[in-house]
Design an enzyme around this catalytic site. Structure first.
Site, PDB file in Angstrom:
ATOM      1  N   GLY A   1       3.327   1.817  -1.953  1.00  0.00           N
ATOM      2  CA  GLY A   1       3.778   2.121  -3.311  1.00  0.00           C
ATOM      3  C   GLY A   1       5.126   1.531  -3.636  1.00  0.00           C
ATOM      4  O   GLY A   1       5.445   0.406  -3.234  1.00  0.00           O
TER       5      GLY A   1
ATOM      6  N   ALA B   1       0.813  -1.215   0.000  1.00  0.00           N
ATOM      7  CA  ALA B   1       0.000   0.000   0.000  1.00  0.00           C
ATOM      8  C   ALA B   1       0.845   1.264   0.000  1.00  0.00           C
ATOM      9  O   ALA B   1       0.360   2.344  -0.354  1.00  0.00           O
ATOM     10  CB  ALA B   1      -0.942  -0.005   1.196  1.00  0.00           C
TER      11      ALA B   1
ATOM     12  N   ASP C   1       2.546  -7.450 -11.237  1.00  0.00           N
ATOM     13  CA  ASP C   1       2.823  -7.665 -12.661  1.00  0.00           C
ATOM     14  C   ASP C   1       2.464  -6.426 -13.482  1.00  0.00           C
ATOM     15  O   ASP C   1       3.150  -6.082 -14.442  1.00  0.00           O
ATOM     16  CB  ASP C   1       2.039  -8.869 -13.164  1.00  0.00           C
ATOM     17  CG  ASP C   1       2.320 -10.120 -12.347  1.00  0.00           C
ATOM     18  OD1 ASP C   1       3.450 -10.235 -11.826  1.00  0.00           O
ATOM     19  OD2 ASP C   1       1.416 -10.962 -12.229  1.00  0.00           O
TER      20      ASP C   1
END
Length: 310
Positions: A222, A220, A249
């Site tokens: 980043g 969360a 991905d």
């Protein structure tokens, strides 16, 4: 053409239930199937961004036939998978609609014979020669040497083709030593590689082990990027709830597309974070919500430069 390698391809199956409870029977409210494995997920997102992509790796058995048939319906993706005698694995994602949590079950994959591995390496050398970039993604099926990715990295480097490596454990440790242009571990994979649980210290240590650039996925929080050009943190504007399968991905696809388009690092990271968050918002594993992606780009993913030398 961008080449993605998925040695352990899969058929990704997503079940949705109203509430997942241990030791109970469940009525499935929806089922979706998609060609899966990390590199195939990356390829699908790259194609949706307008890039021509060739996918290779292994496919076999009835499940492999389903995967290959489904790939024929993905515009911009060329199937160059190498056949094996064993059956391609399945992965099962069970999404709890009540909580938004996802439970993942991953099969090990088919046993690959030495002759099949040799056939893949020959095919890979020919494909790399025509590629603008290569992504090596995911786990190794049984029978493939643990140092396989290191060899594939060296082949790409010898051809002058930039290579991104996204795997874990011993294949990552050996692959990093072959000096890939970029690795994208998550926090746990990075800690296992370097022995450090502090992301910035661990990311710098991964570069010293051989990776030219490292982009660490921190969930969360980043992404954290450490590159020869500098280092940055990038995060979505708010916490995103949903199915996280394939989010990493999609981040790889964002980074790889930014590389071949020669975007500056902050723009690559913005795209990667927006795609990752939009994948969490999508109803099926390995897809991204186009509207959410454009909204996230418009709202502005926060990218901040880290102080100090890279």
């Amino acid at each position: 053409m961008i080449l993605t390698v998925t040695l352990n391809t899969a058929l990704d199956i997503t079940y949705r239930v109203q509430g997942l409870r241990p030791h109970a029977s469940h009525r499935v409210t929806a089922v979706t199937e998609r060609p899966g494995g990390k590199g195939l997920n990356v390829a699908r997102v790259l194609a949706a961004l307008g890039h021509e992509v060739t996918v290779t790796g292994f496919a076999g058995g009835g499940t492999g036939d389903v995967v290959r048939e489904a790939l024929t319906g993905v515009p911009g993706v060329v199937d160059a998978l190498v056949p094996v005698a064993g059956a391609t694995r399945r992965t099962i994602a069970v999404v709890d609609d009540r909580t938004g949590d996802t439970t993942q079950l991953n099969e090990p994959g088919p046993a690959v014979a030495p002759a099949e591995w040799n056939a893949f390496q020959e095919a890979y050398e020919g494909l790399v020669a025509a590629a603008s970039a290569v992504a090596l993604c995911g786990s190794l099926p049984p029978g493939v040497p643990v140092g396989a990715y290191a060899g594939l990295v060296r082949t790409a480097r010898a051809a002058g083709v930039p290579v991104l490596l996204d795997t874990s454990g011993e294949p990552l440790r050996r692959g990093v030593a072959a000096r890939p242009d970029l690795i994208k571990p998550n926090a746990d994979e990075l800690a296992e590689l370097t022995g450090s649980h502090e992301p910035l210290r661990a990311t710098q240590a991964a570069r010293r082990r051989g990776a030219r650039s490292v982009v660490a996925s921190l969930g969360a929080e980043g992404l954290l990027a450490v590159t020869p050009e500098g280092r940055w943190r990038a995060a979505p504007p708010a916490h995103v709830r949903g199915n996280p399968t394939g989010a990493g991905d999609s981040a790889v696809a964002g980074l790889l597309s930014g590389l071949v388009e020669h975007l500056p690092w902050p723009d690559r990271l913005t795209r990667a974070v927006a795609l990752s968050a939009a994948t969490v918002r999508a109803p099926a594993a390995g897809e991204f919500d186009r509207g959410a992606y454009e909204e996230l780009l418009g709202r502005g993913v926060a990218v901040t430069a880290e102080a100090g030398a890279a």
